[in-house]
Design a protein around this motif. Structure first.
Motif, mmCIF file in Angstrom:
data_model
loop_
_atom_site.group_PDB
_atom_site.id
_atom_site.type_symbol
_atom_site.label_atom_id
_atom_site.label_comp_id
_atom_site.label_asym_id
_atom_site.label_seq_id
_atom_site.Cartn_x
_atom_site.Cartn_y
_atom_site.Cartn_z
ATOM 1 N N THR A 183 -7.517 54.094 31.238
ATOM 2 C CA THR A 183 -7.353 54.531 29.855
ATOM 3 C C THR A 183 -7.244 53.289 28.998
ATOM 4 O O THR A 183 -6.360 52.452 29.219
ATOM 5 N N VAL A 184 -8.144 53.149 28.040
ATOM 6 C CA VAL A 184 -8.126 52.038 27.094
ATOM 7 C C VAL A 184 -7.401 52.557 25.866
ATOM 8 O O VAL A 184 -7.941 53.368 25.109
ATOM 9 N N GLY A 185 -6.160 52.122 25.676
ATOM 10 C CA GLY A 185 -5.311 52.616 24.602
ATOM 11 C C GLY A 185 -5.816 52.235 23.221
ATOM 12 O O GLY A 185 -6.684 51.372 23.067
ATOM 13 N N ALA A 186 -5.230 52.859 22.199
ATOM 14 C CA ALA A 186 -5.659 52.666 20.818
ATOM 15 C C ALA A 186 -5.528 51.225 20.350
ATOM 16 O O ALA A 186 -6.307 50.766 19.515
ATOM 17 N N ILE B 201 -15.466 48.985 35.780
ATOM 18 C CA ILE B 201 -15.912 49.865 36.859
ATOM 19 C C ILE B 201 -14.702 50.702 37.260
ATOM 20 O O ILE B 201 -13.681 50.149 37.688
ATOM 21 N N ALA B 202 -14.810 52.016 37.101
ATOM 22 C CA ALA B 202 -13.688 52.904 37.438
ATOM 23 C C ALA B 202 -14.229 54.292 37.753
ATOM 24 O O ALA B 202 -15.396 54.591 37.491
ATOM 25 N N GLY B 203 -13.380 55.128 38.290
ATOM 26 C CA GLY B 203 -13.777 56.495 38.578
ATOM 27 C C GLY B 203 -13.931 57.298 37.298
ATOM 28 O O GLY B 203 -14.865 58.081 37.142
ATOM 29 N N GLU B 204 -12.997 57.104 36.371
ATOM 30 C CA GLU B 204 -13.010 57.793 35.078
ATOM 31 C C GLU B 204 -12.523 56.808 34.032
ATOM 32 O O GLU B 204 -11.584 56.050 34.276
ATOM 33 N N VAL B 205 -13.158 56.800 32.859
ATOM 34 C CA VAL B 205 -12.790 55.885 31.784
ATOM 35 C C VAL B 205 -12.598 56.684 30.497
ATOM 36 O O VAL B 205 -13.482 57.452 30.105
ATOM 37 N N ILE B 206 -11.443 56.502 29.855
ATOM 38 C CA ILE B 206 -11.158 57.145 28.578
ATOM 39 C C ILE B 206 -10.874 56.037 27.574
ATOM 40 O O ILE B 206 -10.000 55.202 27.804
ATOM 41 N N VAL B 207 -11.623 56.017 26.463
ATOM 42 C CA VAL B 207 -11.529 54.923 25.494
ATOM 43 C C VAL B 207 -10.986 55.436 24.157
ATOM 44 O O VAL B 207 -11.635 56.238 23.485
ATOM 45 N N TYR B 208 -9.789 54.935 23.801
ATOM 46 C CA TYR B 208 -9.208 55.184 22.480
ATOM 47 C C TYR B 208 -9.317 53.925 21.626
ATOM 48 O O TYR B 208 -9.265 53.986 20.418
ATOM 49 N N LYS C 66 -17.695 56.330 37.384
ATOM 50 C CA LYS C 66 -18.363 57.087 38.442
ATOM 51 C C LYS C 66 -18.325 58.590 38.204
ATOM 52 O O LYS C 66 -19.274 59.286 38.500
ATOM 53 N N GLY C 67 -17.230 59.084 37.645
ATOM 54 C CA GLY C 67 -17.129 60.514 37.374
ATOM 55 C C GLY C 67 -17.416 60.856 35.925
ATOM 56 O O GLY C 67 -18.265 61.687 35.628
ATOM 57 N N LYS C 68 -16.707 60.163 34.993
ATOM 58 C CA LYS C 68 -16.811 60.550 33.588
ATOM 59 C C LYS C 68 -16.399 59.389 32.704
ATOM 60 O O LYS C 68 -15.522 58.607 33.054
ATOM 61 N N ILE C 69 -17.030 59.303 31.534
ATOM 62 C CA ILE C 69 -16.628 58.374 30.479
ATOM 63 C C ILE C 69 -16.400 59.203 29.223
ATOM 64 O O ILE C 69 -17.254 60.005 28.843
ATOM 65 N N GLU C 70 -15.241 59.001 28.578
ATOM 66 C CA GLU C 70 -14.941 59.660 27.305
ATOM 67 C C GLU C 70 -14.681 58.587 26.263
ATOM 68 O O GLU C 70 -13.907 57.665 26.510
#
Length: 192
Positions: A91-94, A103-110, A120-124
């Motif tokens: 999780t990339v915080g605000a 490189i990660a399984g899931e990445v969430i970018v604020y 690998k699974g999802k990028i938001e």
């Protein structure tokens, strides 16, 4: 003015006091309470037990080099280099500023990412998030208001079948009867 002063030690209060109110400090909130909406997805639902630990890189921290590990990570600070978490969630915080490949399984970018991102699974990319780089993932979510500049390559997830094989169709036909595998509008001579 020049009188004798007593040198007897004062008793130390074993419980620290709040200097303004002279009251004991309030206990820390329970896990998940008081966290902003941004980090609800990092913490999970309050009271839910998870077997995944989340590491935090605070907003005052600056890292140059490589970060790698086998646990979820939330970054609020600055990172220059590489973040490699394999199957974990980043999780990339605000307040975060990453000039790094991820490189990660899931990445969430604020916050802000400058570099290529492989989820690998999802990028938001959330509404105030910003990514300047190429994305590679099985699933992409870009909210209204988010900034993205780069290319997107969709990788088929290993968990999903990439095509229906003739063997699978034959097995299904034996179980359910004849299956029509034609596309709408296909012209076929004869009956099924």
């Amino acid at each position: 003015m020049w009188g004798k002063k007593s040198h007897t030690p004062q008793a130390v209060d074993p419980e620290p006091k709040n200097w303004q109110t002279n009251q004991p400090p309030k206990p820390a909130p329970a896990s998940g309470e008081g966290t902003t909406k941004i980090y609800k997805d990092v913490m999970g639902s309050a009271g839910a037990s998870t077997d995944r630990a989340t590491a935090w890189l605070g907003s005052s921290l600056h890292v140059k080099g490589e970060i790698s590990g086998h646990e979820d990570l939330c970054i609020d600070g600055t990172v220059e280099g590489l973040v490699h978490l394999d199957e974990q969630k980043l999780t990339v915080g605000a307040t975060a500023k990453l000039t790094a490949d991820v490189i990660a399984g899931e990445v969430i970018v604020y916050g802000t990412v400058k570099g290529n991102v492989h989820g690998k699974g999802k990028i938001e990319i959330k509404k105030d998030g910003s990514v300047n780089g190429d994305l590679t993932t099985a699933q992409i979510i870009i909210e209204d208001g988010a900034y993205f500049k780069g290319s997107i390559a969709i990788e088929k997830s290993a968990a999903l079948p990439t095509e229906i094989t003739q063997d699978a169709i034959s097995k299904a036909e034996r179980i359910m009867g004849k299956i029509d595998t034609r596309w709408p509008g296909d012209k076929v001579a004869g009956k099924l």
